[in-house]
Design a protein around this motif. Structure first.
Motif, mmCIF file in Angstrom:
data_model
loop_
_atom_site.group_PDB
_atom_site.id
_atom_site.type_symbol
_atom_site.label_atom_id
_atom_site.label_comp_id
_atom_site.label_asym_id
_atom_site.label_seq_id
_atom_site.Cartn_x
_atom_site.Cartn_y
_atom_site.Cartn_z
ATOM 1 N N VAL A 1 1.013 -1.340 0.017
ATOM 2 C CA VAL A 1 -0.027 -0.006 -0.111
ATOM 3 C C VAL A 1 0.883 1.237 0.119
ATOM 4 O O VAL A 1 1.824 1.445 0.786
ATOM 5 C CB VAL A 1 -0.852 -0.047 1.169
ATOM 6 C CG1 VAL A 1 -1.855 1.174 1.355
ATOM 7 C CG2 VAL A 1 -1.614 -1.266 1.245
ATOM 8 N N GLU B 1 0.330 5.119 0.218
ATOM 9 C CA GLU B 1 -0.695 6.318 0.614
ATOM 10 C C GLU B 1 -0.295 7.465 -0.021
ATOM 11 O O GLU B 1 1.015 8.172 0.178
ATOM 12 C CB GLU B 1 -0.698 6.476 2.147
ATOM 13 C CG GLU B 1 -1.166 5.209 2.858
ATOM 14 C CD GLU B 1 -2.881 4.909 2.860
ATOM 15 O OE1 GLU B 1 -3.194 5.778 2.404
ATOM 16 O OE2 GLU B 1 -3.059 3.869 3.434
ATOM 17 N N THR C 1 -9.062 4.922 -4.297
ATOM 18 C CA THR C 1 -8.019 3.899 -4.094
ATOM 19 C C THR C 1 -7.775 2.950 -5.483
ATOM 20 O O THR C 1 -9.156 2.516 -6.138
ATOM 21 C CB THR C 1 -8.484 2.811 -3.035
ATOM 22 O OG1 THR C 1 -8.433 3.423 -1.898
ATOM 23 C CG2 THR C 1 -7.585 1.498 -3.028
ATOM 24 N N ARG D 1 -4.783 6.259 -2.635
ATOM 25 C CA ARG D 1 -3.876 5.453 -2.215
ATOM 26 C C ARG D 1 -3.695 4.516 -3.555
ATOM 27 O O ARG D 1 -4.749 4.010 -4.019
ATOM 28 C CB ARG D 1 -4.005 4.743 -1.090
ATOM 29 C CG ARG D 1 -5.387 3.948 -0.980
ATOM 30 C CD ARG D 1 -5.714 3.181 0.370
ATOM 31 N NE ARG D 1 -6.902 2.454 0.367
ATOM 32 C CZ ARG D 1 -7.268 1.704 1.435
ATOM 33 N NH1 ARG D 1 -6.500 1.363 2.377
ATOM 34 N NH2 ARG D 1 -8.520 1.156 1.215
ATOM 35 N N ILE E 1 -8.491 -2.859 1.647
ATOM 36 C CA ILE E 1 -7.921 -2.305 0.534
ATOM 37 C C ILE E 1 -8.694 -2.381 -0.655
ATOM 38 O O ILE E 1 -8.324 -2.120 -1.874
ATOM 39 C CB ILE E 1 -6.457 -3.025 0.271
ATOM 40 C CG1 ILE E 1 -6.586 -4.382 0.139
ATOM 41 C CG2 ILE E 1 -5.518 -2.904 1.285
ATOM 42 C CD1 ILE E 1 -5.511 -5.102 -0.655
ATOM 43 N N PRO F 1 -10.615 -1.566 -3.923
ATOM 44 C CA PRO F 1 -10.256 -0.547 -4.645
ATOM 45 C C PRO F 1 -11.637 -0.062 -5.077
ATOM 46 O O PRO F 1 -12.636 -0.538 -5.413
ATOM 47 C CB PRO F 1 -9.449 -1.432 -5.691
ATOM 48 C CG PRO F 1 -9.920 -2.650 -5.864
ATOM 49 C CD PRO F 1 -10.407 -2.814 -4.325
#
Length: 377
Positions: free
Chosen positions: A57, A59, A66, A122, A149, A151
């Motif tokens: 990841v 950021e 994302t 991110r 996470i 997306p």
């Protein structure tokens, strides 16, 4: 791309090529990837996602979308036949689909992000296990860690032999087919080979099913394909008639719904033939791949990247017949899977003399860099 960066990625790719692992067994490959990213220093490393998967990841300082960039960890159970210094060291296992090259590309994106963190949102770099069996994407998405996470957009590429090196192959909508492996089992009754009338051999029914299944797509309105890949009748016993038969076929369609319709029709057909011969029948399914569908928004980012890089681009009209488990991400989010030309004379994927061409690594990296810059600033 600087020569030093390219040389490092090339060396990494060839090390991966020498040390392939099968789907679901990518423990050492994951460790190599993790060691490579330790020098990069992502903001977060998520290990063992979907078993051996890894997510890195990066950021941004501001809030934003994302986006996820995915490659595959696994090799194939095929003996490599190549005269190259980095030939596979694993007996009967090889990277003959180019997953080693895809990993090198995403590693290159990681090196870029080390120096160019996203301004907003991110970026997730995902090294996914078990693509070849169609299980990996589903395992990753089903993992609790994935919720952290998830997306807004997801991207991936696949190298494509038969196209010019560094050419981008792109399409809106369906890009790769949905498919599933169908296993059909017939059960009759054995008898002595001198008195076959005393038993109930599935031989004739099996023959009818094989022929009928492969003709089934002719009756479908949309593209479908059934390929019988294996059949077995009875045992090698010359004094005995067969009592059981097994057939295996791959069913394909460009849409998930059409694939399900094809499965339903195929089952009905097989049951009808089995009933005609007084046989028991059962079905099993394996290696299910969802259709990979390119969303217009994700497609636009990829198309603009290719334009900015002034890459030769081929806009195809007909989807590919092969399947990619990236299709599972298409169900979850806005996706783009595009092709990266691997050379017109390059051996085809899964051929035993295939080797990913290192010289297309920079183009893959730059495509993802440009997409990241558009989304994240």
């Amino acid at each position: 791309m600087e020569k030093a960066t390219f040389d490092l990625l090339k060396e990494f790719r060839r090390t991966l090529h020498q040390n392939p692992e099968l789907s679901g067994e990518e423990k050492e490959t994951a460790k190599r990837v993790d060691d490579f990213f330790k020098q990069i220093g992502p903001d977060q490393t998520i290990k063992n996602i979907g078993r051996h998967g890894l997510a890195f990841v990066f950021e941004g300082k501001e809030k934003g979308l994302t986006s996820l960039y995915r490659c595959e960890l696994d090799g194939l159970p095929i003996v490599e036949d190549n005269r190259i210094l980095h030939k596979s060291n694993a007996v009967g296992i090889s990277h003959l689909c180019g997953h080693d090259g895809h990993m090198a590309i995403i590693a290159g994106v990681g090196m870029y992000l080390k120096e160019h963190r996203p301004a907003k949102g991110r970026v997730i770099l995902l090294f996914q296990p078990a693509e070849e069996t169609g299980q990996g994407a589903e395992m990753v998405i089903g993992d609790k860690k994935f919720s952290k996470i998830k997306p807004d957009l997801a991207f991936a590429l696949h190298n494509l032999p038969g196209y010019e090196k560094n050419q981008i192959v792109i399409k809106k909508g369906a890009f790769a087919a949905a498919s599933v492996g169908m296993i059909i089992r017939l059960k009759g009754r054995n008898a002595h080979a001198s008195h076959p009338e005393s038993g109930n051999s599935p031989a004739e029914a099996m023959s009818k099913i094989i022929v009928a299944l492969q003709k089934m797509p002719d009756a479908m309105k949309k593209f479908t394909l059934i390929t019988v890949i294996h059949a077995r009748l009875g045992e090698v016993a010359f004094g005995t008639t067969p009592g059981e038969a097994t057939m295996m076929a791959t069913l394909r369609a460009y849409e998930n719904e059409t694939r399900e319709l094809l499965v339903s029709y195929s089952e009905k057909l097989c049951k009808q033939i089995a009933k005609e011969y007084g046989l028991e029948i059962s079905f099993e399914y394996t290696e299910a791949f969802a259709a990979t569908l390119n969303h217009e928004e994700a497609w636009t980012f990829g198309n603009e990247a290719a334009k900015k890089l002034k890459l030769k681009t081929k806009h195809i009209r007909i989807p590919f017949r092969w399947s990619e488990d990236f299709g599972q991400f298409s169900i979850q989010t806005k996706t783009l899977l595009f092709g990266l030309g691997a050379g017109k004379s390059q051996p085809q994927l899964h051929e035993n003399n295939y080797d990913f061409p290192d010289e297309i690594i920079p183009t893959g990296v730059k495509m993802f860099e440009e997409i990241i810059n558009q989304i994240h600033g």
